[in-house]
Design an enzyme around this catalytic site. Structure first.
Site, PDB file in Angstrom:
ATOM      1  N   TYR A   1      11.301   4.081  -0.838  1.00  0.00           N
ATOM      2  CA  TYR A   1      10.044   4.182  -1.581  1.00  0.00           C
ATOM      3  C   TYR A   1       9.999   3.104  -2.657  1.00  0.00           C
ATOM      4  O   TYR A   1      10.774   3.122  -3.595  1.00  0.00           O
ATOM      5  CB  TYR A   1       9.940   5.584  -2.200  1.00  0.00           C
ATOM      6  CG  TYR A   1       8.675   5.881  -2.976  1.00  0.00           C
ATOM      7  CD1 TYR A   1       7.560   5.045  -2.939  1.00  0.00           C
ATOM      8  CD2 TYR A   1       8.603   7.034  -3.760  1.00  0.00           C
ATOM      9  CE1 TYR A   1       6.413   5.344  -3.657  1.00  0.00           C
ATOM     10  CE2 TYR A   1       7.446   7.347  -4.477  1.00  0.00           C
ATOM     11  CZ  TYR A   1       6.359   6.497  -4.423  1.00  0.00           C
ATOM     12  OH  TYR A   1       5.214   6.793  -5.130  1.00  0.00           O
TER      13      TYR A   1
ATOM     14  N   LYS B   1       7.835   3.349   2.269  1.00  0.00           N
ATOM     15  CA  LYS B   1       6.599   3.707   1.575  1.00  0.00           C
ATOM     16  C   LYS B   1       6.413   2.650   0.497  1.00  0.00           C
ATOM     17  O   LYS B   1       7.164   2.602  -0.467  1.00  0.00           O
ATOM     18  CB  LYS B   1       6.690   5.100   0.952  1.00  0.00           C
ATOM     19  CG  LYS B   1       5.457   5.476   0.128  1.00  0.00           C
ATOM     20  CD  LYS B   1       5.594   6.818  -0.567  1.00  0.00           C
ATOM     21  CE  LYS B   1       4.355   7.107  -1.410  1.00  0.00           C
ATOM     22  NZ  LYS B   1       4.452   8.399  -2.144  1.00  0.00           N
TER      23      LYS B   1
END
Length: 308
Positions: free
Chosen positions: A139, A167
């Site tokens: 992320y 992400k």
């Protein structure tokens, strides 16, 4: 592992963690909340993320949250556990808790506040990967972690054994696109905007979806990606426009908030929809009455009924 090791796609939001008015973890409310998400057709959820106030959860609470959420796993409903921590050793403890209860994977930011350099970032993810066997989503969230991982660094992380997805919540759209093209075919790539441009990119086969925040619009969110899968650009753009109303009213372009705090915004919106999202835990505070009215007004502009 690589992108083919998982089937993650579509809209998989980081959901809120319900706390009762005294600040205690409310697992019955969590189950009701997840039942609502499933009824709305979401493709999965992330628990204990930033929206889930990971920073105020004890190790035991995070493990309990993972175990409760794991009960909702299904072939068409992915459950991912966020393992954000300041050290790899801490992240490994959380990742092993996710493994024990059978979660589909973990989400992990670089250590916040620490501001590690690229070599240290790669070592951090490698240490977690080496100590576990669970699929991992990297992320990139520079607003919360200070570090903005560019395409070259993300490419190195894609080579880490358990990394299957990225992400990418960078505010630099050029870097987002560069990462998307550089990593195609290697890992799942999340973060496409729900704009006409995002719809066009998805229809061209780029990216895998969006790991958003809160899922407060219910079926609108997965509907965008389902429309893309069906080749229905008009429907995708229509649903995406509803999401843009929320994003522009409550958030800044770099994923900051225009008022209050992100977690209280999400929980307030869900409560107004009748979903038992609970309250925020200190140090966060609930929204003011005027801010609640603003949330209600935004939902009303989208013809969403609210309860007080």
């Amino acid at each position: 592992m690589d992108r083919s090791s998982v089937s993650w796609r579509g809209y998989i939001p980081a959901i809120t963690t319900p706390f009762d008015s005294s600040g205690a973890l409310d697992l019955p409310a969590l189950h009701q909340q997840i039942d609502w998400y499933r009824a709305e057709g979401l493709h999965g959820i992330v628990v204990a993320g930033t929206s889930g106030e990971w920073f105020s959860l004890s190790t035991e609470e995070r493990a309990d949250l993972f175990a409760a959420a794991a009960r909702h796993r299904a072939e068409d409903f992915v459950v991912i556990g966020a393992c954000n921590a300041f050290t790899a050793a801490e992240a490994v403890v959380h990742a092993r808790a996710a493994e024990r209860v059978g979660l589909d994977g973990i989400l992990l930011t670089p250590p916040p506040y620490v501001v590690p350099n690229p070599r240290e970032v790669v070592q951090f993810y490698s240490d977690v990967s080496d100590a576990t066997d669970i699929a991992m989503c990297v992320y990139n969230w520079p607003r919360g972690c200070v570090v903005d991982m560019g395409p070259d660094l993300l490419g190195e992380l894609a080579d880490v054994e358990n990394v299957v997805a990225i992400k990418n919540s960078t505010g630099d759209f050029a870097s987002f696109l560069a990462g998307m093209y550089a990593l195609e075919g290697r890992v799942r790539y999340f973060g496409l905007p729900t704009s006409p441009l995002g719809a066009d990119l998805a229809l061209l086969g780029h990216g895998d979806g969006l790991m958003g925040s809160g899922g407060v619009l219910g079926s609108d969110h997965p509907g965008f990606w389902d429309a893309v899968d069906a080749g229905d650009r008009d429907r995708a753009v229509e649903l995406g426009a509803r999401d843009r109303v929320v994003m522009q009213a409550w958030f800044t372009p770099d994923y900051g908030v225009r008022f209050g705090n992100q977690q209280a915004i999400m929980k307030t919106a869900l409560r107004l929809r009748g979903v038992p999202a609970g309250h925020v835990r200190r140090p966060l505070l609930e929204l003011s009455a005027d801010e609640v009215d603003l949330i209600a007004s935004t939902l009303a502009s989208l013809d969403i009924e609210t309860v007080r």
